[in-house]
Design a protein around this motif. Structure first.
Motif, mmCIF file in Angstrom:
data_model
loop_
_atom_site.group_PDB
_atom_site.id
_atom_site.type_symbol
_atom_site.label_atom_id
_atom_site.label_comp_id
_atom_site.label_asym_id
_atom_site.label_seq_id
_atom_site.Cartn_x
_atom_site.Cartn_y
_atom_site.Cartn_z
ATOM 1 N N SER A 97 0.832 -1.206 0.000
ATOM 2 C CA SER A 97 0.000 0.000 0.000
ATOM 3 C C SER A 97 0.872 1.265 0.000
ATOM 4 N N VAL A 100 2.038 1.546 -3.738
ATOM 5 C CA VAL A 100 0.965 1.988 -4.633
ATOM 6 C C VAL A 100 0.557 3.412 -4.293
ATOM 7 N N GLY A 101 0.619 3.733 -3.003
ATOM 8 C CA GLY A 101 0.249 5.076 -2.547
ATOM 9 C C GLY A 101 1.083 6.169 -3.197
ATOM 10 N N PHE A 103 1.945 6.305 -6.181
ATOM 11 C CA PHE A 103 1.372 6.631 -7.489
ATOM 12 C C PHE A 103 -0.027 7.226 -7.371
ATOM 13 N N LEU A 104 -0.817 6.663 -6.479
ATOM 14 C CA LEU A 104 -2.212 7.116 -6.393
ATOM 15 C C LEU A 104 -2.394 8.319 -5.492
ATOM 16 N N GLU A 105 -1.437 8.535 -4.617
ATOM 17 C CA GLU A 105 -1.481 9.727 -3.766
ATOM 18 C C GLU A 105 -0.160 10.477 -3.989
ATOM 19 N N PRO A 106 -0.088 11.263 -5.064
ATOM 20 C CA PRO A 106 1.186 11.874 -5.462
ATOM 21 C C PRO A 106 1.826 12.734 -4.386
ATOM 22 N N LYS A 108 2.076 12.020 -1.359
ATOM 23 C CA LYS A 108 2.674 11.177 -0.322
ATOM 24 C C LYS A 108 4.120 10.839 -0.699
#
Lengths: 112, 198
Positions: A97, A100-101, A103-106, A108
């Motif tokens: 997580s 992946v975070g 990429f999906l939560e730039p 972060k």
């Protein structure tokens, strides 16, 4: 939440649910519903074969229990192997997580 | 626990009818769920809808049980290979087969069939260890055919000695091998049913 998305994690969700203590099949369903606040849109019957799969894999053990006033129920308990598997899966999930975070939560930052 | 009757339960049992144990497990689980939902005052139709689509649920049970059934099948195949090897060696020694004699079609089928079968078993075992186990069936089928050929050839080689002093033992070992082979074939057919559903 998409049912297909959850299916891949259902075993982990069940193991984590039973970490709190032994429970019968329907109690597991109720606990998942309560803790997820109803966000897991999965046919409830799907939990039973997953419990069976985890039992066959040695991660859960089951026993028939008859309460003083009530029906006989199959109660599931996390085995030592199940506890170890849950710990490993938790670590794997945290790492996944986090990755992946990124990429999906730039916003972060990457925390290796 | 209440007895489950009705179309839904019947359909679930029919879907899993190839494995009595699994069908019973599904019936027990469904009964528990429906009892709990009835206690909560939910109508039977609604409870069955929430339980999920019959075929999806049956598929989930089949997928859940498949790895264990494959491991059991591998165990049966392992016993068959061991019995085939030991009995083949015993018959060769008892009947005085010369290992350096010019090979015949039967002796070739006997030895080569066993070696191919054992190799296929190793492939199945390795696949079972490295993956979920679902790819074990093809090498197991191959192993069953190869060991079946070896067993048939081995027994045909020993056929002339059936009337001799070792006749009873030859017959007994042959029957054990055939019984294990039939058990393995039955297991593989069952695995095929699981895979079609899962």
């Amino acid at each position: 939440m998409n049912a297909e998305m959850l299916k891949g994690h259902l075993d982990n969700v069940i193991l984590a649910t039973l970490e709190q203590g032994s429970a019968h099949g329907y109690a597991v369903i109720e606990e998942i519903r309560r803790r997820s606040r109803g966000s897991f849109n999965l046919p409830e019957g799907t939990v039973y074969p997953a419990l069976h799969r985890l039992e066959l894999a040695g991660l859960l053990a089951s026993d028939w229990v008859t309460p003083d006033a009530g029906r006989r129920k199959r109660v599931y308990t996390l085995t030592p192997t199940g506890k170890k598997a849950l710990k490993e899966r938790r670590e794997g999930w945290a790492e996944f997580s986090r990755a992946v975070g990124v990429f999906l939560e730039p916003d972060k930052p990457w925390a290796a | 626990m209440g007895r489950v009757t009705g179309d839904y339960a019947g359909a679930l049992e029919r879907e899993l009818g190839f494995d009595r144990q699994l069908a019973d497990r599904a019936r027990e689980d469904l009964a528990e769920y429906l009892d709990e939902m009835a206690d909560a005052g939910l109508a039977r139709d609604e409870a069955e809808r929430r339980f999920g689509d019959v075929q999806d649920i049956a598929r989930s049970y089949a997928s859940a049980a498949l790895p264990k059934r494959l491991r059991q099948t591998l165990t049966v195949a392992g016993w068959l290979a061991l019995a085939t090897f030991l009995f083949m060696r015993w018959r060769s020694m008892q009947l005085g087969f010369d290992p350096f004699a010019r090979p015949t079609l039967l002796s070739l089928a006997d030895g080569t069939g066993f070696l191919i079968g054992a190799a296929a078993l190793i492939v199945a075992w390795r696949r079972g260890r490295s993956q979920s186990g679902s790819d074990m069936r093809a090498p197991l089928v191959f192993a069953a055919i190869a060991i079946g050929v070896s067993t048939t050839a081995s027994l045909l080689r020993a056929l002339p000695a059936l009337g001799g002093p070792d006749g009873t033992l030859i017959l007994a070992t042959g029957l054990i091998q055939l019984a294990l082979l039939l058990l393995l074939i039955g297991r593989l057919r069952l695995i095929g049913r699981y895979r079609r559903l899962a």
